[in-house]
Design a protein around this motif. Structure first.
Motif: not given
Length: 224
Positions: A53, A211, A213
């Motif tokens: 992340t 996030l 990711p």
């Protein structure tokens, strides 16, 4: 030149004229694929996937607030369909979890909680086919991430990370060991910034969890 010799040359010329179309047809006719090695348009991959992340986020109204998340490794399955040798669609399926921690100016508040993440992702890919067994590809698509089984930690209660859409970019390659089996290396970037809320005592907090990711995977390819 005698009549016999002339007759021989005439017969030879006639044979050549008759044979030439047949020879040309044999030379230039397309070769049929070997039935033993032909495959269909479907492909599956099983990968080990690392989820890394961005570790960014915020709490509304608190300057310098930040969030961080745990990185994980999880199994993943994807299913691809080839419309042409170059164009394919891929659906990626897998689930993992993220621990959410406060950071920056609110780092002292500790862990917010934990959520499980289900991020099915559909990409449209272009596969390069002129490198033999080495078959690189690029892709782009859409992700819809669902957050479930959310739990609180410390002084936080009622953690709720909202489901959201995001874009996806992809690059990778298959190295085919034969017509059906290969090994795969794949990297995806998901642009994933859900809104979230939680209670800290009697105070309701809200913000954005950035996030975003990287999904780095390696595994086995099977084409059928």
């Amino acid at each position: 030149m005698g009549k016999t010799t002339k007759r021989s040359w005439a017969i030879l010329a006639a044979l050549l004229l008759t044979a030439t179309p047949a020879v040309a047809a044999d030379v230039f006719a397309p070769t049929a694929p070997d039935a033993a090695t032909a495959h269909g348009p479907w492909q599956i991959r099983v990968r080990a996937l690392g989820v890394i992340t961005e570790d960014a986020g915020s709490v509304d109204g608190i300057p310098g607030s930040d969030l961080s998340y745990s990185d994980t490794v999880t199994p993943e399955l994807d299913i691809s369909y080839y419309f042409t040798p170059n164009i394919a669609a891929e659906l990626v399926l897998g689930t993992t979890y993220a621990n959410i921690h406060t950071d920056g100016s609110i780092a002292g508040l500790g862990k917010v909680g934990k959520t499980w993440v289900l991020p099915p992702t559909l990409t449209l890919q272009y596969h390069f086919t002129n490198f033999g067994a080495f078959k690189p590809y690029v892709g782009a698509g859409l992700n819809y991430t669902m957050f479930y089984s959310q739990s609180d930690a410390g002084a936080f209660t009622n953690l709720d990370v909202e489901d959201t859409f995001g874009a996806a970019l992809q690059v990778g390659f298959d190295y085919m060991l034969d017509e059906h089996w290969g090994i795969n290396l794949d990297a995806k970037k998901l642009f994933l910034e859900p809104d979230w809320t939680a209670n800290l005592g009697t105070t309701k907090l809200s913000g954005t969890a950035k996030l975003n990711p990287w999904l780095i995977g390696t595994g086995i390819t099977y084409r059928f």
